[in-house]
Design an enzyme around this catalytic site. Structure first.
Site, PDB file in Angstrom:
ATOM      1  N   PRO A  31      24.982  31.309  36.351  1.00  0.00           N
ATOM      2  CA  PRO A  31      25.427  31.842  35.060  1.00  0.00           C
ATOM      3  C   PRO A  31      25.980  33.262  35.135  1.00  0.00           C
ATOM      4  CG  PRO A  31      23.398  30.624  34.771  1.00  0.00           C
ATOM      5  CD  PRO A  31      23.628  30.705  36.255  1.00  0.00           C
ATOM      6  N   CYS A  32      27.105  33.459  34.455  1.00  0.00           N
ATOM      7  CA  CYS A  32      27.791  34.751  34.514  1.00  0.00           C
ATOM      8  C   CYS A  32      27.638  35.564  33.234  1.00  0.00           C
ATOM      9  CB  CYS A  32      29.275  34.536  34.794  1.00  0.00           C
ATOM     10  SG  CYS A  32      30.163  33.719  33.433  1.00  0.00           S
ATOM     11  N   GLN A  33      26.944  35.026  32.224  1.00  0.00           N
ATOM     12  CA  GLN A  33      26.930  35.675  30.910  1.00  0.00           C
ATOM     13  C   GLN A  33      26.451  37.121  30.945  1.00  0.00           C
ATOM     14  OE1 GLN A  33      25.882  32.642  31.565  1.00  0.00           O
ATOM     15  NE2 GLN A  33      26.310  31.189  29.902  1.00  0.00           N
TER      16      GLN A  33
ATOM     17  N   ILE B 151      26.670  39.102  33.496  1.00  0.00           N
ATOM     18  CA  ILE B 151      27.489  39.858  34.444  1.00  0.00           C
ATOM     19  C   ILE B 151      28.876  40.125  33.884  1.00  0.00           C
ATOM     20  CG2 ILE B 151      28.555  39.772  36.733  1.00  0.00           C
ATOM     21  CD1 ILE B 151      26.170  38.031  37.619  1.00  0.00           C
ATOM     22  N   SER B 152      29.395  39.185  33.135  1.00  0.00           N
ATOM     23  CA  SER B 152      30.757  39.262  32.615  1.00  0.00           C
ATOM     24  C   SER B 152      30.984  40.476  31.729  1.00  0.00           C
ATOM     25  CB  SER B 152      31.072  37.990  31.829  1.00  0.00           C
ATOM     26  OG  SER B 152      32.333  38.086  31.193  1.00  0.00           O
TER      27      SER B 152
END
Length: 230
Positions: free
Chosen positions: A74-76, A78-79
């Site tokens: 999951p990138c949430q 980090i984005s």
């Protein structure tokens, strides 16, 4: 290396798998996903593949043997589009659950995808946890424009390989053994089309010796032209 099997973690609807199968990898031994809609889409295309479920609840002994594990965790957190909590955020922190399983099973190759912002919001922790687990890693950011898409969408890709398997991945002969020279030293045989130090990079036989291999070059040139036009 003749076994090209893999396990897909954080599978979504199977985009990673689709690309790997088109590149000649397979079979996919299992996948891990918890989103109901994504699972339905995945099963529509690959109904026979078992779902290992929630990565926080997977037991190492239940993961089928395979050469490579792949996943875009999951990138949430980090984005740049999110709250930027970083890799220790609630969702992106699932990376460490993956590391838990990696350390227990020790697949030969780990193939990771995430947003480019991971370079400033977690890459050190990713590399550190992989190194502590006995893996070397190489990475790059490749924009969608580099493969012909009409948008930037820069993405981070990392390939990690265990210390003991570093040369075996690209240096095995057809018999699975490396030859030895007259002094008894192991001679690593480069496999066709692969660089000795990077399983995904073309060998010198396939590229101009005087040209540096840069997968981002095409996308960079296109982006620069687009900026100049605005």
């Amino acid at each position: 290396m003749t076994d090209l099997s893999f396990v897909e973690c954080f599978a979504g609807i199977g985009g990673f798998r689709l690309g790997l199968e088109r590149a000649g990898w397979g079979p996919c031994k299992a996948f891990s996903e918890i989103d109901d809609y994504a699972i339905k889409v995945y099963r529509k295309h690959w109904p026979e593949t078992p779902n290992l479920g929630d990565i926080t609840k997977i037991k190492p002994q239940n993961i089928p043997a395979s050469t490579m594990w792949v996943g875009g965790f999951p990138c949430q957190d980090i984005s740049n589009a999110g709250k930027r909590a970083g890799i220790y955020g609630e969702r992106s922190g699932l990376w460490f659950e993956w590391v838990r399983l990696i350390r227990a099973v020790r697949p030969q190759i780990i193939f990771v995808e995430n947003v480019s912002a991971i370079r400033v919001r977690g890459l050190g922790d990713v590399l550190g946890s992989l190194a502590e687990s006995g893996y070397d890693a190489e990475w790059d950011c490749i924009p969608a424009t580099a493969v012909g898409a009409p948008h930037l969408r820069d993405r981070f890709f990392l390939v990690a390989y265990s210390h003991e398997d570093r040369f075996n991945l690209s240096g095995c002969s057809d018999t699975g053994e490396n030859s030895r020279d007259e002094n008894g030293q192991t001679e690593i045989q480069e496999s066709q089309g692969l660089d000795l130090h990077d399983p995904l990079r073309p060998s010198s036989a396939d590229t101009d010796d005087n040209k540096k291999w840069e997968p981002q070059s095409q996308g960079r040139e296109q982006n620069e032209r687009r900026r100049d036009n605005h």
